[in-house]
Enzyme design. Structure first.
Site, PDB file in Angstrom:
ATOM      1  N   GLY A  43      -4.487   4.587   4.896  1.00 25.80           N
ATOM      2  CA  GLY A  43      -4.044   4.917   6.252  1.00 25.80           C
ATOM      3  C   GLY A  43      -4.878   4.341   7.382  1.00 25.80           C
ATOM      4  N   ASP A 102      -5.440  16.416   9.778  1.00 24.40           N
ATOM      5  CA  ASP A 102      -4.320  17.347   9.787  1.00 24.40           C
ATOM      6  C   ASP A 102      -4.884  18.743   9.477  1.00 24.40           C
ATOM      7  OD1 ASP A 102      -1.525  17.860   9.813  1.00 24.40           O
ATOM      8  OD2 ASP A 102      -1.408  17.655   7.661  1.00 24.40           O
ATOM      9  N   PHE A 151       5.456  14.905  12.033  1.00 20.59           N
ATOM     10  CA  PHE A 151       5.095  13.870  11.071  1.00 20.59           C
ATOM     11  C   PHE A 151       5.292  12.501  11.709  1.00 20.59           C
ATOM     12  CE2 PHE A 151       5.296  11.210   7.304  1.00 20.59           C
ATOM     13  CZ  PHE A 151       4.221  11.705   6.599  1.00 20.59           C
TER      14      PHE A 151
HETATM   15  P1  XMP Z   1      -5.663  16.765   5.751  1.00 19.31           P
HETATM   16  O1  XMP Z   1      -6.524  17.080   4.587  1.00 19.31           O
HETATM   17  O2  XMP Z   1      -6.384  16.699   7.058  1.00 19.31           O
HETATM   18  O3  XMP Z   1      -5.065  15.395   5.357  1.00 19.31           O
HETATM   19  O4  XMP Z   1      -4.473  17.684   5.832  1.00 19.31           O
HETATM   20  C1  XMP Z   1      -4.872  14.362   6.186  1.00 19.31           C
HETATM   21  C2  XMP Z   1      -4.006  13.381   5.444  1.00 19.31           C
HETATM   22  O5  XMP Z   1      -2.653  13.851   5.422  1.00 19.31           O
HETATM   23  C3  XMP Z   1      -1.758  12.796   5.656  1.00 19.31           C
HETATM   24  N1  XMP Z   1      -0.999  13.085   6.883  1.00 19.31           N
HETATM   25  C4  XMP Z   1      -0.069  12.295   7.412  1.00 19.31           C
HETATM   26  N2  XMP Z   1       0.401  11.100   7.027  1.00 19.31           N
HETATM   27  N3  XMP Z   1       1.879  11.069   8.865  1.00 19.31           N
HETATM   28  C5  XMP Z   1       1.379  10.489   7.759  1.00 19.31           C
HETATM   29  O6  XMP Z   1       1.816   9.410   7.420  1.00 19.31           O
HETATM   30  C6  XMP Z   1       1.464  12.262   9.324  1.00 19.31           C
HETATM   31  O7  XMP Z   1       1.955  12.751  10.349  1.00 19.31           O
HETATM   32  C7  XMP Z   1       0.420  12.906   8.557  1.00 19.31           C
HETATM   33  N4  XMP Z   1      -0.227  14.084   8.712  1.00 19.31           N
HETATM   34  C8  XMP Z   1      -1.110  14.151   7.667  1.00 19.31           C
HETATM   35  C9  XMP Z   1      -2.604  11.560   5.805  1.00 19.31           C
HETATM   36  O8  XMP Z   1      -2.652  10.906   4.567  1.00 19.31           O
HETATM   37  C10 XMP Z   1      -3.975  12.070   6.159  1.00 19.31           C
HETATM   38  O9  XMP Z   1      -5.026  11.236   5.736  1.00 19.31           O
HETATM   39 MG    MG Z   2      -4.762   9.313   4.796  1.00 21.93          MG
END
Ligand code: XMP
Ligand code: MG
Length: 179
Positions: A43, A102, A151
């Site tokens: 990412g 997140d 998202f």
């Molecule tokens: P945590 O542990 O903070 O994880 O919940 C973060 C990871 O969750 C994924 N993530 C997203 N990926 N769009 C995405 O493409 C989003 O809106 C999103 N929100 C969370 C992502 O892999 C991040 O590193």
């Molecule tokens: Mg990620």
């Protein structure tokens, strides 16, 4: 792409301006320090590449790949290291580069893990933060944008491994999720 995108949240100009600002702050804060910038795959790839070019001091880079147990969009907090660092970080100043924070569970695990290896400091720089979804308290040292609980894709972020290459951050149309 118009047929899948609901709306653009952050356009290329806004992202690039913010990246420059973050790069300048990091440059000031790490002047004279042994800096190792660690990108979290996949990412952070686009953000990492832009941010590195905005940092004007010597540095080294490395990457980690992490996977959380459980399903795609959300994390359980149990993290598996798929690709570890190539080197020791003992006494080094580590800056972790993330796409989005997140729940914070992934990063919480990672920060503890890196600190236990004897780094001089471990800080985090993320381009996006969704504080509404936080499940563990954590300090975000460098944040690009605080975004609502939606998202998003683009600028490294994916839906089913698609859309990472978009130079902007967008919200997908609901029907793309099959919702
Ligand atoms: P945590 O542990 O903070 O994880 O919940 C973060 C990871 O969750 C994924 N993530 C997203 N990926 N769009 C995405 O493409 C989003 O809106 C999103 N929100 C969370 C992502 O892999 C991040 O590193
Ligand atoms: Mg990620």
């Amino acid at each position: 792409m118009e047929h899948v995108i609901d709306r653009v949240l952050l356009d290329e100009t806004a992202l690039q301006a913010k990246v420059q600002e973050l790069g300048e702050r990091i440059t000031r804060d790490y002047e004279g320090k042994d800096l190792l910038v660690v990108g979290i795959l996949k990412g952070s790839l686009l953000f990492m590449a832009d941010l590195l070019r905005a940092i004007r001091i010597p540095l080294e880079i490395d990457f980690m790949a992490l996977s959380s147990y459980g399903s795609g969009a959300s994390t359980s907090g149990e993290v598996r290291i798929l690709k570890d660092l190539d080197q020791s970080i003992e006494n080094r100043h580590v800056l972790v580069v993330e796409d989005v924070i997140d729940t914070g569970l992934t990063l919480n695990y990672l920060m503890d893990n890196l600190k236990s290896r004897g780094a001089a400091s471990v800080k985090v720089c993320t381009i996006l933060d969704k504080p509404e979804r936080r499940r563990v308290a954590m300090t975000v040292d460098y944040n690009g944008f605080t975004i609502p609980d939606e998202f998003v894709v683009g600028y490294g972020l994916d839906y089913a491994q698609q859309y990472r290459h978009l130079p902007f951050v967008a919200v997908l149309k609901r029907e793309v999720y099959g919702g």
